[in-house]
Design an enzyme around this catalytic site. Structure first.
Site, mmCIF file in Angstrom:
data_model
loop_
_atom_site.group_PDB
_atom_site.id
_atom_site.type_symbol
_atom_site.label_atom_id
_atom_site.label_comp_id
_atom_site.label_asym_id
_atom_site.label_seq_id
_atom_site.Cartn_x
_atom_site.Cartn_y
_atom_site.Cartn_z
ATOM 1 N N VAL A 19 -0.317 -1.062 4.060
ATOM 2 C CA VAL A 19 -1.538 -1.858 4.107
ATOM 3 C C VAL A 19 -1.196 -3.282 4.540
ATOM 4 O O VAL A 19 -0.238 -3.887 4.046
ATOM 5 C CB VAL A 19 -2.242 -1.878 2.733
ATOM 6 C CG1 VAL A 19 -3.555 -2.661 2.824
ATOM 7 C CG2 VAL A 19 -2.515 -0.456 2.259
ATOM 8 N N ASP B 57 -6.045 11.134 -7.465
ATOM 9 C CA ASP B 57 -4.870 10.248 -7.546
ATOM 10 C C ASP B 57 -5.234 8.963 -8.293
ATOM 11 O O ASP B 57 -5.023 7.855 -7.798
ATOM 12 C CB ASP B 57 -4.371 9.923 -6.142
ATOM 13 C CG ASP B 57 -2.939 9.351 -6.149
ATOM 14 O OD1 ASP B 57 -2.269 9.474 -7.197
ATOM 15 O OD2 ASP B 57 -2.512 8.790 -5.136
#
Length: 1091
Positions: free
Chosen positions: A774, A883
């Site tokens: 990211v 998740d």
């Protein structure tokens, strides 16, 4: 016998012998029987196929031409359990039609199928055929109909399909085909029907050449992974009647050229990522009947030109970003039956012209910004069955004329500013099943006419200013299941007639001014939830309470109930929560309370006049988390409580307990405020504080430093590797051709691909995860974006999952996907940049310091709970995140939480009232999630459900409470966080010792909150999935923890002796709290989400 006679007989026999072949079954029949012999046939389906016949022309399923040659075989709906008979039937050279449908045939389609050159129709649909589509099929130049749908065929659609120039119908739907639709499809000039939907891996763009299929009538490509824009060439399809490309990945605008499809009747483009505005040219489609564009990213106004489509009967634009008003021109749509505009940003009023649509059955305009009054001319809508306008800004009265809509089944006008009384005529609607008017400003009385509404199933009037009594006529409602009239100004008693509501499960009357006795009231045995708290009910608790064997939650707090608790309450075997606090109960606490094994959430007997000792049977309440017996006159010692291993909160203050406080860590760490005013209770000095950390053994300190050094070195190496890899990827990106990118934006953003690509450098890396790296990138407007670059260019599953999930849901605690782009080598996702990083980095990383205080931590975990409850209970179908972990909880400017990373998200095909059984076995899923957070069922390859998310959330809760990572190396023996907490409590150690040392020094009330939250976490991490709570129950428990005594200062509590006033509430504020409901691929049927 004479010699001549003998010779005649011999020659006759010989003649018959030689002529036998003339009367035997021909070669075609023998070929058919050869195939039949290879099948596992049950029943008499082939009873007419006789070997003694000379020809098969009269057999069932067989037809011949004039020359006696087999020309058609048509067999359907049999369980033959075999392979295709191509090899056996080679002799059938004149075969023009072969239909073998729904026969349970298996195996592959043989290449020899291409030898049947006379075939005009080939139908092998609805079998279990596998393998690729053989290219040899496309040698069949005379083929007009090819039906291979509903099998298990794989591979690509061959380019050779363009060879079938005479093809009229092509049916490939519901297989496992992949790849792109070949451009050669444009060669099929005679094609009328193309259906290839239900092939999840069919991807790429709809080729421009589709516009060459000018005879196309039906185009069906739904439930695929088709992406990109609809080509403008679609306007060439002048004869097309149905375009169905829903539940796919289409992006970009709907081309204006759609207006040239003048024969179009049905346009189904819902559940995509289509952007831009709705083309005004659609208004020229005079034959258009159904227009379904819901769950896209459409913006702008609804075209007034749609009023020029006289045949329109169904419009659904729900879950978009539409603005403007509802067009008045809709009033010209005389055939309109369903208008669904939910979850947009539509403003203005409900146009009166809409009441001209007298065939309207569904009007759903909820979750918008609509103002003004509900038109009185709604009475014109005599066919209306559903009217949903909740979560708007409507004012004025509920029109009495609504009662003239005799077919109404459901009304939801919640979360508005409606005033006045509820028209009594509404309850004359005999078909009404759901009436939801919560959180308005309604006043007046509940009319006795409610008893006429005999089909009513769900009634929610809470959060208004209704007065008067509950009419006894409510007992006539045999089908009533859910009633919430809480937070009003109701007076009088609970009517005994309510016993007639024999289907009632949920009854909430809290925060009113109800009075009177419960003795004469027989409650329905079906009840599971009762909340009569904060009223002025008196008398004793009737023994009949024991008849409520299904009851799970009973809250009678803040009333004037007296007498003893009836021993019959022990038969409420499902009871999880019992709150009798702030009443006037007396006598001894019945021993039978200890016989309720399900009592796990809370038992509150505080602020009464109980005497005697705590019953010995209380030692059996092994699962109880919270016990409050404060402010009574109890005596004796506390030894009976030492075995309650799951107890995390205990208040025994203001009693007459005596003897030694049990010498266990739990009791030693109880706040003094929870033990206060027990004159005979001996409290040792050990009940003070934690040991000074400076007294730890120096060797432990050295070991800790060593571990930190090693961990730091590993992290540095990982960071270097990540940065090098990111830099290399950035260089590769700079070489990409700009025009090769596919871009979809859900929000208005001003940047070019080059602005993104040139900044994908190591200096801008802000994090890495299992699916990608990211970057923080500032675009020319000065706005910062978070850009995720997926790791592998070949792996598109996580990328598609994230687009599919985040592109279709909106919630205040779920990260917002701004857009995405991709090319052959790379996939990028654009998100809001959240400046405070992740929850994990704040708890464990260099950025820790913010979000450390308990108040901030509580807000974070509650927000995440809301997000998961939304995915699990508001979305249809249910979404499993897959998740949940602290790293995937991002923090906004004010530390507000956002659940992120939906790369492993999936839906489950089970939902209440759908007829789908969630308990049915399914294929076991692959391992997913993050180590340390995965539920036990992952390791054992059991079925993954939403309860797996609940476990992961419980781990996050423990992480927030303890400040320890689930795999913290400092945990004894390398234990997992859950095991460490479980062992600690099993050893009866002080639960407060589990809490993060940074939370030390908090007030007793805050400590109480933290320990109650610990109890919730412990429920979530149960090893058995069926023992974990639902996320909506987790939200309710966390909310209850914070809302206990909210708004009262510590001084006020002390002055009141810890108990609230017994006076009933006479008035409530006009100010209402309106929950912000997110929009998604969810059922927006109703505004309420209660259990």
């Amino acid at each position: 016998m004479p010699p001549n006679i003998y010779r005649l007989s011999f020659f006759s026999s010989l003649l018959c012998f030689f002529f036998i072949p003339c009367f035997s079954l021909d070669q075609q029949g023998q070929a058919l029987l050869s195939w039949k012999s290879q099948l596992n046939i049950s029943g008499d389906a082939f009873s007419s196929w006789h070997v003694a016949d000379t020809s098969p022309c009269n057999w069932v399923g067989v037809k011949c031409n004039r020359r006696g040659e087999v020309s058609e075989i048509q067999l359907k709906g049999m369980d033959l359990q075999g392979s295709l008979p191509v090899t056996s039937l080679r002799s059938l050279k004149s075969l023009t039609s072969l239909t073998l449908s729904s026969l349970n045939l298996t195996g592959v389609i043989p290449k020899e199928i291409g030898d049947f050159t006379e075939l005009e129709l080939l139908d092998l649909s609805d079998n279990s055929l596998s393998g690729d589509i053989p290219v040899e099929i496309f040698r069949l130049k005379k083929l007009k109909t090819l039906s291979l749908n509903t099998n298990n065929l794989e591979g690509h659609i061959p380019m050779e399909i363009g060879n079938l120039s005479g093809l009229v119908e092509l049916m490939l739907f519901d297989n496992k085909l992949s790849g792109e639709i070949p451009r050669s499809i444009g060669e099929l000039k005679n094609l009328q029907v193309l259906r290839a939907g239900g092939n999840k891996n069919l991807r790429g763009e709809l080729p421009w050449e589709i516009g060459n299929c000018e005879n196309l009538v039906m185009l069906g490509l739904a439930e695929t992974s088709l992406s990109g824009k609809l080509p403008a060439s679609i306007g060439n399809l002048k004869r097309v009647q149905t375009i169905a490309i829903y539940t796919s990945l289409l992006s970009g605008p709907i081309p204006d050229e759609i207006g040239y499809c003048t024969e179009l009747q049905n346009l189904y483009l819902y559940q995509n990522s289509i952007s831009g505005s709705i083309p005004t040219t659609i208004g020229g489609l005079k034959k258009l009947q159904s227009l379904l564009l819901w769950q896209n990213n459409l913006v702008g106004k609804i075209p007034t030109e749609l009023g020029n489509c006289p045949e329109l009967w169904l419009i659904d634009f729900s879950e978009n970003l539409l603005t403007g008003t509802i067009p008045r021109s809709f009033g010209k749509l005389e055939n309109l039956q369903e208008l669904q505009l939910s979850v947009n940003q539509i403003s203005g009023t409900i146009p009166e012209e809409l009441t001209n649509c007298t065939k309207l059955t569904h009007l759903e305009i909820d979750n918008n910004l609509i103002t003004g009054e509900i038109p009185s001319l709604m009475s014109n809508l005599r066919s209306l069955t559903m009217f949903f306008a909740w979560q708007n800004k409507l004012t004025g009265n509920i029109p009495q004329s609504l009662s003239q809509c005799r077919e109404l089944q459901a009304i939801d006008l919640s979360y508005n500013s409606l005033s006045g009384s509820i028209p009594k005529e509404i309850f004359g609607l005999r078909n009404l099943t759901k009436l939801l008017l919560l959180s308005n400003d309604l006043s007046g009385f509940i009319p006795p006419d409610i008893g006429n509404c005999t089909n009513l199933y769900r009634l929610r009037l809470n959060g208004n200013r209704l007065a008067g009594s509950i009419p006894s006529e409510i007992g006539n409602l045999k089908n009533l299941n859910f009633v919430d009239i809480s937070e009003n100004r109701l007076v009088g008693s609970i009517p005994p007639a309510i016993s007639g509501c024999e289907s009632l499960e949920f009854l909430d009357l809290h925060t009113n001014s109800l009075s009177g006795s419960l003795l004469g009231t027989t409650l329905p045995k079906s009840l599971k939830f009762i909340d009569f708290s904060d009223n002025a009910l008196s008398s004793t608790l009737p023994p009949g309470i024991g008849l409520l064997t299904e009851l799970t939650k009973l809250n009678l707090a803040k009333n004037r109930l007296s007498g003893e608790i009836p021993r019959e309450i022990s038969t409420c075997r499902s009871l999880q929560l019992l709150n009798l606090g702030e009443n006037d109960f007396s006598g001894e606490i019945p021993d039978e309370l200890g016989q309720i094994p399900s009592l796990a959430i809370s038992l509150n007997l505080s602020c009464n006049r109980f005497v005697g000792e705590i019953p010995s049977r209380f030692s059996d309440l092994k699962n109880l988390g919270v016990l409050d017996v404060s402010h009574n006159q109890l005596t004796g010692n506390l030894n009976v409580l030492t075995d309650l291993q799951n107890l995390v909160s205990l208040n025994i203050s203001y009693n007459d307990f005596s003897g030694d406080l049990p010498n266990t860590p739990f009791f030693r760490r109880l706040p003094l405020s929870d033990l206060a005013s027990n004159r005979g209770l001996y409290i040792s000095n050990a009940i003070s504080t934690r040991p000074d950390p400076t007294t730890r053994n120096s060797s432990v300190v050295r070991l800790t430093i060593l571990i930190l050094v090693v961990v730091t070195a590993v992290l540095v190496l990982m960071a270097v590797y990540t940065l090098v890899r990111a830099r290399a990827a950035g260089k590769q990106l700079l070489g990409e051709e700009i025009d090769s990118w596919e871009v979809t934006l859900y929000q208005k953003l001003d940047f070019s691909i080059d602005d993104i690509v040139k900044n994908l450098t190591s200096a801008n890396v802000i994090g890495t995860g299992s699916s990608g790296v990211v970057y923080r990138i500032t675009i020319p407007s000065g706005e910062s974006l978070a850009v995720k670059k997926m790791w592998s260019k070949e792996e598109s599953g996580a990328f598609n999952s994230e687009i599919k999930t985040l592109g279709s849901i909106r919630h205040r605690n779920i990260v917002r996907l701004l857009g995405w782009c991709s090319n052959r080598n790379l996939k990028l996702l654009f998100y809001d940049y959240l400046p405070n990083g992740s929850l994990s980095s704040r708890l464990h990383g260099a950025g820790k310091g913010g979000c450390v205080d308990w108040e901030a931590r509580y807000d974070v975990v509650l927000g995440v709970a809301h997000a998961l409850a939304y995915l699990h209970h508001d979305c249809l179908p249910t979404i499993i995140h897959g998740d949940v972990k602290a790293m995937n909880v991002l923090l906004g400017p004010h530390f507000e939480p956002y659940l992120a990373d939906f790369g492993l998200a999936r839906t489950i095909s089970g939902y209440p009232n759908t007829g789908i059984d969630l308990a049915k076995p399914t294929n076991r899923p692959p391992m997913a999630g993050s180590y340390g957070y995965m539920a036990p069922e992952h390791a054992s390859m059991q079925r993954i459900t939403e309860k797996s998310d609940v476990y992961s959330y419980g781990v996050v809760l423990l992480e927030v409470l303890t400040g320890k990572h689930p795999l913290d190396p400092d945990l004894p023996g390398g234990a997992h966080l859950v095991k460490w907490v479980r062992d600690h409590l099993a050893e009866k150690k002080d639960p407060s010792r589990l809490l993060d040392p940074r939370l030390d020094g908090r007030t007793d009330s805050i400590m109480h909150e933290m320990l109650q939250t610990l109890a919730v976490a412990f429920l979530c991490v149960s090893n058995k999935a069926n023992e974990r709570p639902l996320m909506k129950d987790v939200v309710a428990m966390l909310t209850e923890i914070r809302h206990i005594d909210v708004g009262r200062s510590e001084t006020e509590k002390i002055k009141a002796g810890g108990c609230g006033s017994k006076e009933p509430q006479q008035f409530m504020s006009n100010e209402k709290i309106i929950n912000s409901h997110g929009s998604s691929n969810c059922s927006f049927a109703f505004s309420d989400d209660s259990v």
